[in-house]
Structures are given as C-alpha cells and as structure tokens.
Design an enzyme around this catalytic site. Structure first.
Site, PDB file in Angstrom:
ATOM      1  N   SER A  25      39.679  41.064  47.108  1.00 33.61           N
ATOM      2  CA  SER A  25      39.151  39.876  46.121  1.00 33.61           C
ATOM      3  C   SER A  25      40.199  39.201  45.440  1.00 33.61           C
ATOM      4  CB  SER A  25      38.040  40.402  44.960  1.00 33.61           C
ATOM      5  OG  SER A  25      37.440  39.237  44.292  1.00 33.61           O
ATOM      6  N   ASP A  69      39.117  32.372  45.400  1.00 27.23           N
ATOM      7  CA  ASP A  69      39.931  33.770  45.252  1.00 27.23           C
ATOM      8  C   ASP A  69      40.094  34.150  46.651  1.00 27.23           C
ATOM      9  OD1 ASP A  69      37.254  34.573  45.777  1.00 27.23           O
ATOM     10  OD2 ASP A  69      37.627  36.109  44.452  1.00 27.23           O
ATOM     11  N   ASP A  73      39.051  36.588  48.627  1.00 24.69           N
ATOM     12  CA  ASP A  73      38.056  36.531  49.677  1.00 24.69           C
ATOM     13  C   ASP A  73      36.955  35.369  49.543  1.00 24.69           C
ATOM     14  OD1 ASP A  73      36.684  37.476  47.166  1.00 24.69           O
ATOM     15  OD2 ASP A  73      35.370  38.722  48.250  1.00 24.69           O
ATOM     16  N   ASP A 100      34.618  34.440  47.361  1.00 28.01           N
ATOM     17  CA  ASP A 100      33.569  34.416  46.718  1.00 28.01           C
ATOM     18  C   ASP A 100      33.047  33.865  45.242  1.00 28.01           C
ATOM     19  OD1 ASP A 100      34.670  36.609  45.467  1.00 28.01           O
ATOM     20  OD2 ASP A 100      33.016  38.216  45.883  1.00 28.01           O
TER      21      ASP A 100
END
Length: 445
Positions: free
Chosen positions: A102, A241, A243, A245
């Site tokens: 992440s 960010d 990833d 999400d």
C-alpha cells in the site's frame, strides 16, 4: 487463535524478512490454494501487484505455490488493488491476490487475498489459512499441476469499468487535473481513464523504477501535488497511494482535502440524488467529530467501525449502507466496488465539481474540523499499552478532555507502532495530551 501472519490488511512486512519471504509466499499460495479448491471445476487465481522491486519475486513464489496444488494462475501485472478485486469476480476466479504494501516504502511488501466474490477474506478465512501454513499440504499430481499465463488486456478492462462509474451525461472537457499516482500500481490506468473522459491531465508519479513507490509522493506525501496544482493553475489535484485504493485531493489553492470531507461530499450528493442507502455513512473511530456533526445536520447518521477498510465494509454490509471509508482516503462505494477504490472515488468527486461549476475550494469544504492530532510511537517489543505509567497518562488525558473531545489509543495492525490520537475544542490541550501519552509510551520501553 492469535494470528501470526495476518494483520488488519493481509500479510505485510520488510521484504526478505519473515513473514515477507519467497518461502512464506509460496506456502501462502499452497495453503490458500488448498482452502479454495472447491468443486470439480478448473480452479483459477488472479494475481496483481504494484511496482515495487520485490513484486517480481513474490509473484513468482505465489505462482509456484498455487500451481503446485493444482490452481491455474492469471497474472495481470501492475494493477490497483480494486482492479484485482474486480477482475477476480469478472473472471469467475476462485481467489484474488494483490501483492502490495500500500502506502509503505519500496522495501516493504504485502499479500492481500480476495475471495471469489471480490471481497477481502474474513478473519476466519485468514485463520484457516494460517493453520494450514504449519501443515504438510497435499501437492497436485504431475498431470494436475496448474498453468500460469499473463493477460494483456487487464488494464483496459479496469479503465472501462472505472469510466462506467462516471455519470454518462457529464464529461471532464476543459478540466485541468493534476494526478499523482505515487509511482505505483495506477501509473498507467488512472491517467488514461481521466484523459478518455476529456480531462487535461498533468500526471506526476508515473515513472516507477522499483524503488520510488510512495517516495515523497502520493497520498501520504502530498507536497509535490500541492506545488504542482498551484504552479499549473489546475482546478484540482488527485493523489493515489501505491496500490491506488486510497485518495487524497488538493483544491485549486493547494489545500489538502482529506477522506472525511470527500466522504461528506459523496454522501450528501448521493442523498440529494436519492442514491444513498442506510441513512448514513460508515467511517472509523478516526474520523473527525466535525463529520459527525455535519451528517447530523442533514439528517444522516455516522456509524463508526474499527480502523481498517475491511471492518468498514463489514459494517456497511451488515447495516445496508453503500458509502463508507476512512479519513486516510480509503473510500468504499459498494454500488461499484468491493473494496476502496481511489480512482472511482475521485471520479465521483470530479462529477460534483463539473456538475456544479464551482471551484474545488468551495465544493470540497463542507464542514469545519475539530482540532485533531495523531502521532505514532514505534516500539521494539513488549506491550507498552499494558504499562502502568502509560495507563495513567491515558487516564489523565481523558480527564483533561473532560467530555469535550475524544482520545483514541491503538496498536497498529500492520507495523510496530502505537497510534495516539486526540481531538477536542482546544488544540493546545489536544497537543499536550498527545505528547504526554507518547512520552509515557517511549519511557515504558
């Protein structure tokens, strides 16, 4: 059973240090594969990743694990976490895997698992997989070993999906948008989606090299975005960010707009359009009291879940709500997705911006926040929150706030950190309370 590997968002850690090793990743593939080998059909798992260097190693190890127990693997390459969830469902896969840490630096990595319905696995499912990690897992016969293949059109599928969530009657023509992709998983799909909708896209954070993901860029480091928005005279800035999400927005003046304001905007708009379900919004214990007061003022309720987008989603499903999220920018719109999706949430924000024709600074500021301060204290081991001195500092802090604010102390589920948050009418008192508790935690080592 205490979980050894799984935290609040899958398995995460420093690469090449347990549990984030190729050996453990292969075992996770075998264990998860064995658990989801159900029925007589040919089993399939979708694997995506972000752009960090270790993604290649982890992808290969997971692929070896899954194929060794008889699962076919579909590799989609660098893709946002919500794209993996979407593709898992659309491809009728038995399991989805996202390899990402992440918003963490490149040297960390993680493994997130999705069930065939595209939702993150439950705590019970993760416990079952952990239990299997300590056993001898039956391997497939030579003729039953799975196959692995890479598909080339995964990005196009996700772009088409994301665009379908934007109102058909609207376009982004003439809207100058600075888009920060954190050198992460959305570095190709997000700029393309906005461009296809007509926006003038100024993209930053779109040159990943394996090491620069989240490095002074992206939703957790918005300074670069703020500067670029002001420099270019853009109407709005969007930061994802690693990833993709989560989402943070910057208005045309360079001011940061956090997840609380974004959730308020989407919730209010959906209420006006008759789309909102459940009479409110699910956020977490971290969301500002200002959000709660704003919702109450428009006849809606704020439901608070524990920190972690999976827990937000669980409460959304249990209460029948279709909007939820976190102050950090994880926003879940269950009409469209089974997990947080930064791009889809951004498109909802942009739709309000173009529909109203008003500047972002006016549209995105719906309530005044109460002073809130969050500090993280890293610890090497032990249980700092059990120390008598820390308990005394917490009790003293609660007494000082005296019902005019909130105090929240919790241990991170993904890192060795104690998170100390206080909120109240007086920023001076809030700061002193947080500093005193942090000092007590540090002294307890």
């Amino acid at each position: 059973m205490t979980r050894k590997y799984f935290g609040t968002d899958g398995i995460r850690g420093l690469t090449n240090t347990p549990p984030m090793t190729a050996e453990v990743a292969m075992k996770v593939g075998q264990a998860a594969g064995q658990k989801f080998l159900r029925g007589s059909h040919k089993h399939r798992v979708v694997i995506g990743k972000d752009t960090r260097l270790s993604g290649y190693m982890m992808e290969s190890a997971l692929t070896a694990g899954f194929t060794s127990v008889g699962m076919d693997v579909v590799q989609v390459g660098p893709m946002p976490t919500p794209a993996v969830a979407m593709l898992t469902r659309s491809m009728r896969a038995d399991l989805g895997v996202m390899i990402s840490a992440s918003h963490n630096p490149f040297h960390d990595n993680g493994i997130k698992l999705f069930g065939p319905d595209g939702y993150k696995l439950s705590d019970d499912d993760e416990r079952e997989i952990e239990a299997l990690l300590g056993t001898d897992i039956a391997l497939a016969a030579p003729a039953a070993i799975g196959r692995a293949r890479r598909i080339d059109d995964a990005q196009g599928r996700y772009i088409h999906f994301a665009k379908s969530t934007f109102p058909e009657a609207l376009r982004l023509d003439g809207l100058k948008v600075v888009l920060d992709c954190a050198h992460g998983a959305a570095y190709k799909v997000a700029p393309e989606a906005l461009w296809e909708l007509g926006a003038e896209v100024i993209a930053i954070g779109v040159s990943p090299d394996g090491f620069n993901i989240n490095d002074q860029i992206g939703s957790t480091h918005p300074a670069a975005l703020q500067a670029k928005v002001v420099e270019t005279g853009a109407a709005i800035g969007i930061a994802l960010d690693g990833d993709a999400d989560r989402l943070i927005v910057v208005d045309e003046k360079g001011k940061i707009i956090d997840g609380d304001q974004l959730m308020a905007l989407i919730t209010q708009r959906w209420q006006q359009d008759g789309r909102l379900r459940g009479g409110g919004l699910v956020a977490t214990v971290m969301s500002n009291l200002g959000l709660e007061r704003f919702l109450k003022g428009i006849g809606l309720e704020l439901f608070r879940a524990q920190v972690g987008d999976r827990y937000v989603l669980e409460m959304m499903r249990a209460r029948g709500l279709n909007v939820g999220g976190e102050q950090s920018g994880h926003i879940i719109l269950s009409d469209y997705a089974t997990t947080g999706d930064g791009l889809v949430a951004a498109l909802q924000v942009l739709s309000v911006l173009v529909a109203t024709g008003k500047p972002a600074s006016e549209v995105l500021h719906l309530f005044d926040t109460l002073p809130q301060l969050l500090k993280n204290v890293r610890f090497a081991g032990g249980a700092p929150l059990e120390a008598a001195s820390v308990k005394a500092a917490i009790a003293a802090g609660e007494a000082r706030l005296n019902g005019t604010g909130r105090l929240l102390i919790r241990k991170s589920g993904t890192e060795p950190l104690i998170r100390v948050m206080a909120e109240g009418e007086d920023i001076g008192v809030v700061t002193e309370v947080v500093d005193e508790i942090c000092a007590a935690v540090q002294d307890s080592k």
